[in-house]
Write a protein that holds these residues in place. Sequence first.
Motif, PDB file in Angstrom:
ATOM      1  N   GLU A 103     -20.228 -10.106  10.931  1.00  0.00           N
ATOM      2  CA  GLU A 103     -21.179 -11.219  10.851  1.00  0.00           C
ATOM      3  C   GLU A 103     -21.443 -11.624   9.397  1.00  0.00           C
ATOM      4  O   GLU A 103     -21.519 -12.805   9.061  1.00  0.00           O
ATOM      5  CB  GLU A 103     -22.486 -10.848  11.533  1.00  0.00           C
ATOM      6  CG  GLU A 103     -23.403 -12.049  11.627  1.00  0.00           C
ATOM      7  CD  GLU A 103     -24.771 -11.693  12.147  1.00  0.00           C
ATOM      8  OE1 GLU A 103     -25.420 -10.830  11.522  1.00  0.00           O
ATOM      9  OE2 GLU A 103     -25.187 -12.262  13.149  1.00  0.00           O
ATOM     10  N   ASN A 104     -21.547 -10.638   8.526  1.00  0.00           N
ATOM     11  CA  ASN A 104     -21.758 -10.935   7.106  1.00  0.00           C
ATOM     12  C   ASN A 104     -20.583 -11.712   6.518  1.00  0.00           C
ATOM     13  O   ASN A 104     -20.757 -12.626   5.715  1.00  0.00           O
ATOM     14  CB  ASN A 104     -21.972  -9.629   6.338  1.00  0.00           C
ATOM     15  CG  ASN A 104     -22.055  -9.875   4.841  1.00  0.00           C
ATOM     16  OD1 ASN A 104     -23.043 -10.393   4.345  1.00  0.00           O
ATOM     17  ND2 ASN A 104     -20.994  -9.512   4.116  1.00  0.00           N
ATOM     18  N   PHE A 105     -19.375 -11.344   6.961  1.00  0.00           N
ATOM     19  CA  PHE A 105     -18.162 -12.021   6.483  1.00  0.00           C
ATOM     20  C   PHE A 105     -18.166 -13.500   6.892  1.00  0.00           C
ATOM     21  O   PHE A 105     -17.628 -14.352   6.191  1.00  0.00           O
ATOM     22  CB  PHE A 105     -16.950 -11.300   7.072  1.00  0.00           C
ATOM     23  CG  PHE A 105     -15.608 -11.772   6.587  1.00  0.00           C
ATOM     24  CD1 PHE A 105     -15.183 -11.521   5.296  1.00  0.00           C
ATOM     25  CD2 PHE A 105     -14.738 -12.444   7.446  1.00  0.00           C
ATOM     26  CE1 PHE A 105     -13.932 -11.931   4.856  1.00  0.00           C
ATOM     27  CE2 PHE A 105     -13.480 -12.855   7.022  1.00  0.00           C
ATOM     28  CZ  PHE A 105     -13.085 -12.603   5.721  1.00  0.00           C
ATOM     29  N   ALA A 109     -23.865 -18.650   3.510  1.00  0.00           N
ATOM     30  CA  ALA A 109     -25.125 -18.953   2.815  1.00  0.00           C
ATOM     31  C   ALA A 109     -25.461 -17.909   1.749  1.00  0.00           C
ATOM     32  O   ALA A 109     -26.206 -18.195   0.811  1.00  0.00           O
ATOM     33  CB  ALA A 109     -26.257 -19.059   3.833  1.00  0.00           C
ATOM     34  N   HIS A 110     -24.879 -16.715   1.870  1.00  0.00           N
ATOM     35  CA  HIS A 110     -25.221 -15.659   0.905  1.00  0.00           C
ATOM     36  C   HIS A 110     -24.391 -15.732  -0.385  1.00  0.00           C
ATOM     37  O   HIS A 110     -24.697 -15.030  -1.351  1.00  0.00           O
ATOM     38  CB  HIS A 110     -25.077 -14.267   1.554  1.00  0.00           C
ATOM     39  CG  HIS A 110     -23.651 -13.791   1.711  1.00  0.00           C
ATOM     40  ND1 HIS A 110     -22.835 -14.189   2.729  1.00  0.00           N
ATOM     41  CD2 HIS A 110     -22.910 -12.927   0.973  1.00  0.00           C
ATOM     42  CE1 HIS A 110     -21.647 -13.592   2.611  1.00  0.00           C
ATOM     43  NE2 HIS A 110     -21.668 -12.825   1.553  1.00  0.00           N
ATOM     44  N   PHE A 111     -23.379 -16.587  -0.421  1.00  0.00           N
ATOM     45  CA  PHE A 111     -22.469 -16.592  -1.572  1.00  0.00           C
ATOM     46  C   PHE A 111     -23.183 -16.721  -2.928  1.00  0.00           C
ATOM     47  O   PHE A 111     -22.929 -15.929  -3.831  1.00  0.00           O
ATOM     48  CB  PHE A 111     -21.430 -17.704  -1.436  1.00  0.00           C
ATOM     49  CG  PHE A 111     -20.327 -17.424  -0.449  1.00  0.00           C
ATOM     50  CD1 PHE A 111     -20.275 -16.238   0.270  1.00  0.00           C
ATOM     51  CD2 PHE A 111     -19.321 -18.357  -0.244  1.00  0.00           C
ATOM     52  CE1 PHE A 111     -19.245 -15.992   1.178  1.00  0.00           C
ATOM     53  CE2 PHE A 111     -18.288 -18.121   0.654  1.00  0.00           C
ATOM     54  CZ  PHE A 111     -18.254 -16.948   1.363  1.00  0.00           C
ATOM     55  N   PRO A 112     -24.077 -17.735  -3.099  1.00  0.00           N
ATOM     56  CA  PRO A 112     -24.665 -17.904  -4.441  1.00  0.00           C
ATOM     57  C   PRO A 112     -25.564 -16.736  -4.846  1.00  0.00           C
ATOM     58  O   PRO A 112     -25.746 -16.508  -6.040  1.00  0.00           O
ATOM     59  CB  PRO A 112     -25.502 -19.182  -4.308  1.00  0.00           C
ATOM     60  CG  PRO A 112     -25.071 -19.826  -3.046  1.00  0.00           C
ATOM     61  CD  PRO A 112     -24.534 -18.755  -2.160  1.00  0.00           C
ATOM     62  N   VAL A 114     -25.362 -13.366  -3.551  1.00  0.00           N
ATOM     63  CA  VAL A 114     -24.724 -12.038  -3.562  1.00  0.00           C
ATOM     64  C   VAL A 114     -23.471 -12.032  -4.441  1.00  0.00           C
ATOM     65  O   VAL A 114     -23.215 -11.074  -5.162  1.00  0.00           O
ATOM     66  CB  VAL A 114     -24.381 -11.594  -2.115  1.00  0.00           C
ATOM     67  CG1 VAL A 114     -23.683 -10.242  -2.114  1.00  0.00           C
ATOM     68  CG2 VAL A 114     -25.643 -11.541  -1.260  1.00  0.00           C
ATOM     69  N   HIS A 115     -22.718 -13.127  -4.379  1.00  0.00           N
ATOM     70  CA  HIS A 115     -21.483 -13.210  -5.176  1.00  0.00           C
ATOM     71  C   HIS A 115     -21.678 -14.243  -6.287  1.00  0.00           C
ATOM     72  O   HIS A 115     -20.854 -15.153  -6.479  1.00  0.00           O
ATOM     73  CB  HIS A 115     -20.304 -13.580  -4.283  1.00  0.00           C
ATOM     74  CG  HIS A 115     -20.188 -12.726  -3.058  1.00  0.00           C
ATOM     75  ND1 HIS A 115     -19.961 -11.369  -3.118  1.00  0.00           N
ATOM     76  CD2 HIS A 115     -20.300 -13.019  -1.744  1.00  0.00           C
ATOM     77  CE1 HIS A 115     -19.919 -10.878  -1.885  1.00  0.00           C
ATOM     78  NE2 HIS A 115     -20.131 -11.853  -1.033  1.00  0.00           N
ATOM     79  N   THR A 116     -22.754 -14.075  -7.008  1.00  0.00           N
ATOM     80  CA  THR A 116     -23.178 -15.049  -8.011  1.00  0.00           C
ATOM     81  C   THR A 116     -22.094 -15.284  -9.057  1.00  0.00           C
ATOM     82  O   THR A 116     -21.534 -14.333  -9.598  1.00  0.00           O
ATOM     83  CB  THR A 116     -24.466 -14.543  -8.693  1.00  0.00           C
ATOM     84  OG1 THR A 116     -25.379 -14.145  -7.672  1.00  0.00           O
ATOM     85  CG2 THR A 116     -25.098 -15.607  -9.557  1.00  0.00           C
ATOM     86  N   GLN A 231     -20.055  -5.829  -3.444  1.00  0.00           N
ATOM     87  CA  GLN A 231     -21.308  -6.603  -3.488  1.00  0.00           C
ATOM     88  C   GLN A 231     -21.893  -6.744  -2.076  1.00  0.00           C
ATOM     89  O   GLN A 231     -23.098  -6.630  -1.873  1.00  0.00           O
ATOM     90  CB  GLN A 231     -21.052  -7.989  -4.097  1.00  0.00           C
ATOM     91  CG  GLN A 231     -20.777  -7.937  -5.590  1.00  0.00           C
ATOM     92  CD  GLN A 231     -20.342  -9.286  -6.163  1.00  0.00           C
ATOM     93  OE1 GLN A 231     -19.819 -10.138  -5.453  1.00  0.00           O
ATOM     94  NE2 GLN A 231     -20.548  -9.461  -7.458  1.00  0.00           N
ATOM     95  N   ASP A 232     -21.039  -6.982  -1.097  1.00  0.00           N
ATOM     96  CA  ASP A 232     -21.512  -7.102   0.284  1.00  0.00           C
ATOM     97  C   ASP A 232     -22.087  -5.794   0.806  1.00  0.00           C
ATOM     98  O   ASP A 232     -23.030  -5.787   1.588  1.00  0.00           O
ATOM     99  CB  ASP A 232     -20.366  -7.538   1.207  1.00  0.00           C
ATOM    100  CG  ASP A 232     -20.058  -9.009   1.067  1.00  0.00           C
ATOM    101  OD1 ASP A 232     -21.007  -9.811   1.032  1.00  0.00           O
ATOM    102  OD2 ASP A 232     -18.865  -9.354   0.996  1.00  0.00           O
ATOM    103  N   ARG A 233     -21.493  -4.694   0.371  1.00  0.00           N
ATOM    104  CA  ARG A 233     -21.931  -3.398   0.905  1.00  0.00           C
ATOM    105  C   ARG A 233     -23.414  -3.152   0.652  1.00  0.00           C
ATOM    106  O   ARG A 233     -24.131  -2.666   1.530  1.00  0.00           O
ATOM    107  CB  ARG A 233     -21.098  -2.267   0.284  1.00  0.00           C
ATOM    108  CG  ARG A 233     -21.519  -0.896   0.807  1.00  0.00           C
ATOM    109  CD  ARG A 233     -20.562   0.179   0.375  1.00  0.00           C
ATOM    110  NE  ARG A 233     -20.490   0.273  -1.069  1.00  0.00           N
ATOM    111  CZ  ARG A 233     -19.600   0.994  -1.726  1.00  0.00           C
ATOM    112  NH1 ARG A 233     -18.688   1.687  -1.056  1.00  0.00           N
ATOM    113  NH2 ARG A 233     -19.599   1.029  -3.030  1.00  0.00           N
TER     114      ARG A 233
HETATM  115 FE   FE2 Z   1     -20.114 -11.586   1.012  1.00  0.00          FE
END
Ligand code: FE2
Length: 281
Positions: A103-105, A109-112, A114-116, A231-233
């Motif tokens: 689901e996270n993959f 919306a989390h890109f900016p 979490v993966h700034t 970063q996702d972990r």
């Molecule tokens: Fe991610």
Amino acid sequence: MTRNAMIDEWYPVGIAGQLDAHGRKTALMGEPIEVGRGEDGNAKVTGANGRALPACIRYGHVWSSLGDPQKPLFAIPEADQPGRRLVDVGVVRVRCSPLRAVENFLDIAHFPFVHTDILGAEPHTEVQNYKVEIREDEDEVWATQVKFYQPQAAKSAEGGITTEYMYRVPAPTCSILYKTCPPRPGEWDVITLFVQPLAEDLCDVWPWMALFDDETPMTDLIHFQQTIFVQDRSILENQIPGLLPLDPGMEIPTRADLTSVAYRRWLKRHGYTYGAQLVAQ
Ligand SMILES: [Fe+2]
């Protein structure tokens, strides 16, 4: 207790290029298994009490099942397309539900946040409208026309671009991302998330890629993806509840979560509930 439908699915259990006769001990849905190479050279997967499990090699990985898979492993036609680099990224162990990892993959919306400065950056945080459907013939979840501004979309990208994505979920713990391919307009880079459910709250994530990129050294390609998944972990290990809620109303979806809503609906429809939290109605 009824048999969980996920028992009969295929799961990644290791990298095919790392098979040896000695065997590697791991687990699948709570059962200890051993993954090695048989005398015939093929992958050999053994379950509890020496039980021989189904095994096949595809997309750089060994696949197995505790049950009786009713279908061959899903197809990724791009995997056989000439000119692509095939990248075994390796493994990231995450203390979360395997369904949460998928689901996270699927969530952009989390890109900016979490993966700034890699996959996203403020102020470009808006998720534009896109299409989500459960394709009945293929029995897969698809999200298309997903567009997002990215400072560095891929190792081969120079500067910020608006990247277009498609997401596909062909199996309960696998997702395939198709992404604009900077050096090859008209083609899609393929980035997959293959998740091995070790337990309901623990998984090994095996990303794999099929890219058009002849320039970037392999170690840089691997390092780039590993950075993203590490970063996702940290996000995944802090999600509450740890299991994926499958009843509507437990978490309030926003517009950006349409893919997640479809994924959960599809899981529930099939009884794919290993790693899910079900609430009695
Ligand atoms: Fe991610």
